[in-house]
Design a protein around this motif. Structure first.
Motif, PDB file in Angstrom:
ATOM      1  N   GLY A  85      12.104  -4.023  -0.891  1.00  0.00           N
ATOM      2  CA  GLY A  85      11.292  -2.841  -1.210  1.00  0.00           C
ATOM      3  C   GLY A  85       9.972  -3.149  -1.863  1.00  0.00           C
ATOM      4  O   GLY A  85       9.510  -4.279  -1.883  1.00  0.00           O
ATOM      5  N   ARG A  86       9.377  -2.076  -2.380  1.00  0.00           N
ATOM      6  CA  ARG A  86       8.133  -2.125  -3.167  1.00  0.00           C
ATOM      7  C   ARG A  86       6.979  -2.818  -2.462  1.00  0.00           C
ATOM      8  O   ARG A  86       6.165  -3.456  -3.088  1.00  0.00           O
ATOM      9  CB  ARG A  86       8.384  -2.821  -4.505  1.00  0.00           C
ATOM     10  CG  ARG A  86       9.354  -1.992  -5.295  1.00  0.00           C
ATOM     11  CD  ARG A  86       9.763  -2.540  -6.570  1.00  0.00           C
ATOM     12  NE  ARG A  86      10.913  -1.718  -6.957  1.00  0.00           N
ATOM     13  CZ  ARG A  86      11.391  -1.637  -8.150  1.00  0.00           C
ATOM     14  NH1 ARG A  86      10.849  -2.276  -9.113  1.00  0.00           N
ATOM     15  NH2 ARG A  86      12.432  -0.873  -8.396  1.00  0.00           N
ATOM     16  N   GLN A  87       6.949  -2.760  -1.146  1.00  0.00           N
ATOM     17  CA  GLN A  87       5.850  -3.435  -0.461  1.00  0.00           C
ATOM     18  C   GLN A  87       5.054  -2.511   0.436  1.00  0.00           C
ATOM     19  O   GLN A  87       3.981  -2.878   0.880  1.00  0.00           O
ATOM     20  CB  GLN A  87       6.415  -4.583   0.375  1.00  0.00           C
ATOM     21  CG  GLN A  87       6.878  -5.692  -0.533  1.00  0.00           C
ATOM     22  CD  GLN A  87       7.626  -6.755   0.212  1.00  0.00           C
ATOM     23  OE1 GLN A  87       7.328  -7.004   1.366  1.00  0.00           O
ATOM     24  NE2 GLN A  87       8.602  -7.356  -0.419  1.00  0.00           N
ATOM     25  N   VAL A  88       5.591  -1.333   0.685  1.00  0.00           N
ATOM     26  CA  VAL A  88       4.888  -0.444   1.605  1.00  0.00           C
ATOM     27  C   VAL A  88       3.926   0.426   0.814  1.00  0.00           C
ATOM     28  O   VAL A  88       4.319   1.081  -0.132  1.00  0.00           O
ATOM     29  CB  VAL A  88       5.886   0.449   2.350  1.00  0.00           C
ATOM     30  CG1 VAL A  88       5.165   1.344   3.335  1.00  0.00           C
ATOM     31  CG2 VAL A  88       6.869  -0.418   3.075  1.00  0.00           C
ATOM     32  N   GLU A  89       2.657   0.405   1.203  1.00  0.00           N
ATOM     33  CA  GLU A  89       1.685   1.169   0.424  1.00  0.00           C
ATOM     34  C   GLU A  89       1.282   2.459   1.092  1.00  0.00           C
ATOM     35  O   GLU A  89       0.617   3.296   0.508  1.00  0.00           O
ATOM     36  CB  GLU A  89       0.457   0.313   0.193  1.00  0.00           C
ATOM     37  CG  GLU A  89       0.799  -0.750  -0.809  1.00  0.00           C
ATOM     38  CD  GLU A  89      -0.379  -1.523  -1.264  1.00  0.00           C
ATOM     39  OE1 GLU A  89      -1.483  -1.235  -0.800  1.00  0.00           O
ATOM     40  OE2 GLU A  89      -0.171  -2.421  -2.087  1.00  0.00           O
ATOM     41  N   ASN A  90       1.697   2.621   2.299  1.00  0.00           N
ATOM     42  CA  ASN A  90       1.218   3.780   3.033  1.00  0.00           C
ATOM     43  C   ASN A  90       2.403   4.621   3.508  1.00  0.00           C
ATOM     44  O   ASN A  90       3.332   4.060   4.042  1.00  0.00           O
ATOM     45  CB  ASN A  90       0.434   3.266   4.235  1.00  0.00           C
ATOM     46  CG  ASN A  90      -0.469   4.305   4.800  1.00  0.00           C
ATOM     47  OD1 ASN A  90      -0.608   5.368   4.233  1.00  0.00           O
ATOM     48  ND2 ASN A  90      -1.054   3.994   5.926  1.00  0.00           N
ATOM     49  N   PRO A  91       2.412   5.928   3.351  1.00  0.00           N
ATOM     50  CA  PRO A  91       1.393   6.771   2.746  1.00  0.00           C
ATOM     51  C   PRO A  91       1.542   6.939   1.244  1.00  0.00           C
ATOM     52  O   PRO A  91       0.675   7.472   0.592  1.00  0.00           O
ATOM     53  CB  PRO A  91       1.602   8.119   3.440  1.00  0.00           C
ATOM     54  CG  PRO A  91       3.028   8.126   3.806  1.00  0.00           C
ATOM     55  CD  PRO A  91       3.446   6.713   4.011  1.00  0.00           C
TER      56      PRO A  91
END
Ligand SMILES: C[S@@+](CC[C@H](N)C(=O)[O-])C[C@H]1O[C@@H](n2cnc3c(N)ncnc32)[C@H](O)[C@@H]1O
Length: 481
Positions: A85-91
């Motif tokens: 986790g904690r890697q997707v910045e979008n959206p």
């Protein structure tokens, strides 16, 4: 992996155990909309005193904050989050983390799961109530997606929004699968009962996209039971967070509902038809919001294209917005920049700072306009060739709209070929096409009119005559066709 099932008849007991209270409303099947909330009795609000129709304790709100709480309480979930986790910045920064939380609930609530992970959460049971089919385009079949060709959701000559989303979801799913292989327990679990597939991941994304809402304090969240309320505009109810940070559903002032009438909230009356279809899988035909956003591509033969894009800093697009008067307007800041060249007075220089760092700067008529890339339309207004620049910009936008109209016309002929597809999907795609075609046609007419006027302008005719004179023997004439 099989989905668990949670019969609607058991929802009241689950709500009681989890301190969710309903007052004067109940959940019911709504024709064509899945589940929804209806009035149990005549409901009417004339002043501020009506109690909440639905109250959900703050610990059940699935937000960035509560997700952190779940990670602290559950060693297993924390392990999953740390690895994948904690890697997707979008959206939103935690979008991917929420999908991991839903993935954990999917596994824990599946009949294929035989234990081994820690305690389940209230969400584990509720997850089983969530639909398996959501009419958003990321869950449409190939032939259903072809119905979108020519619309802003599947603009054929640009990166199509739906395909781009599907590619991103596949990339993200593969990344999660790879990360999970390091975790022996989770690795076994995602493989049980036929395993978690890309389609499951696409479903989890569709669940969150179609059911999350923006709470005033908690931000983007998913709230059990509040996510059962359907949309209408105007709506008869609205949500907020009270002094105890509980999520509450309240009757709109002036609302007057008869027994069994459906309660609705407004998912966003300013959302365009494409946005509604993309996020929720339907289009509200009564919505006044009519706008279209299309990505803008730079010209293939522009040597300054890369520099312009770099200085512009964000993904360029064309926004067409309708108005109450029926006269739409358009806005495409990058188009004005892409129509300027070095011979007009645009240039780029790399400046070196005293600390050795280098920066690309953009100059217009020797003035540093790097920070003004979005405002070139205004900056060029006083220039003697401003009408030529305007003509170029209009020609670019006209070309884009022309291509969309042509693609929409081809699709019209092909619709017959996919008659076997789900009727509500066909209807939604056809609604989107009607709204967008109408707006495209009206803006096209306006732009054509302005183009004709500009061609008659003296500064333009003089400029074009001079250009033709100097380039008589060249095939390289400035092309406004
Ligand atoms: C937040 S959920 C609402 C509860 C949902 N009906 C259910 O069965 O769980 C949003 C979904 O409900 C459906 N929906 C909500 N309002 C609708 C409307 N006005 N017309 C058609 N479908 C609607 C759409 O499928 C949408 O993706």
């Amino acid at each position: 992996m099989q989905r668990g099932r949670f019969p609607l008849a058991e929802l009241p007991t689950w709500c009681m155990l989890n301190n969710i209270t309903f007052a004067g409303v109940r959940v019911a099947d709504i024709e064509g909309r899945g589940l929804g909330l209806v009035a149990e009795k005549h409901l009417r609000r004339e002043n501020d005193e009506l109690p909440a129709l639905l109250t959900i304790p703050k610990e059940l709100i699935l937000s960035a904050a509560t997700l952190d709480g779940y990670a602290k309480e559950s060693k297993d979930f924390r392990e999953l989050l740390d690895a994948a986790g904690r890697q997707v910045e979008n959206p939103a920064p935690y979008w991917g983390d929420i999908l991991l939380f839903l993935l954990a609930q999917f596994i824990l609530s599946s009949p294929d799961y035989k234990g081994g992970l820690g305690a389940s959460t209230a969400w584990t049971q509720y997850f089983k109530l969530l639909p398996t089919e959501i009419p958003v385009p990321t869950m449409w079949s190939e032939s259903e997606l072809s119905l979108l060709r020519g619309t802003s959701l599947e603009a054929s000559s640009y990166e199509p929004a739906v395909s781009a989303k599907l590619i991103a979801l596949e990339r993200e799913f593969n990344r999660v699968r790879d990360a999970v292989t390091q975790l022996q327990r989770w690795n076994e679990l995602v493989g049980i009962g036929g395993g978690i597939t890309l389609n499951d991941w696409i479903l989890l994304d569709a669940i969150y996209r179609s059911r999350s809402l923006a709470l005033p304090n908690s931000g983007e969240s998913m709230v059990p039971c509040l996510d059962l309320v359907n949309h209408s505009s105007p709506a008869t109810a609205y949500f907020e967070e009270n002094a105890q940070d509980e999520a509450v559903l309240l009757l709109t002032k002036g609302a007057n509902l008869l027994e069994r009438e459906e309660l609705t909230i407004d998912y966003g009356h300013d959302k365009s038809a494409a946005e509604m279809l993309f996020s929720y899988g339907f289009i509200d035909s009564t919505s006044p919001a009519k706008n279209i956003v299309l990505p803008v591509e730079s010209m293939d033969d522009d040597p300054l294209a890369k520099a312009k894009l770099y200085v512009f800093g964000s993904a360029p697009n064309l926004k067409i917005v309708d108005s109450d008067t029926g006269i739409p307007r358009w806005d495409a800041p990058f188009v004005h920049l892409m129509c300027l060249n070095d011979e007009d007075g645009l240039c780029f220089k790399v400046l070196q700072e005293t600390d050795g760092s280098q920066h690309l700067r953009m100059f217009w008529q020797d003035l540093d306009v790097t920070e003004e890339a979005e405002n070139m339309e205004i900056i060029i207004r006083g220039h003697k060739l401003c009408r030529i620049f305007r003509l170029r910009a209009i020609t670019v936008v006209l070309g884009m709209i022309q291509r969309q109209l042509e693609a929409l016309a081809t699709v019209d002929e092909k619709v017959i070929l996919v008659e076997s597809e789900r009727p509500h999907i066909q209807q939604a795609a056809s609604q989107l096409k009607t709204v967008e075609k109408d707006l495209f046609k009206r803006i096209h007419q306006l732009l054509e009119h302005e183009q004709t006027e500009l061609f008659q302008d003296e500064s333009v005719t003089t400029y074009l005559a001079a250009m033709n004179g100097t380039q008589q023997d060249s095939t390289d004439d400035e092309d406004f066709s």
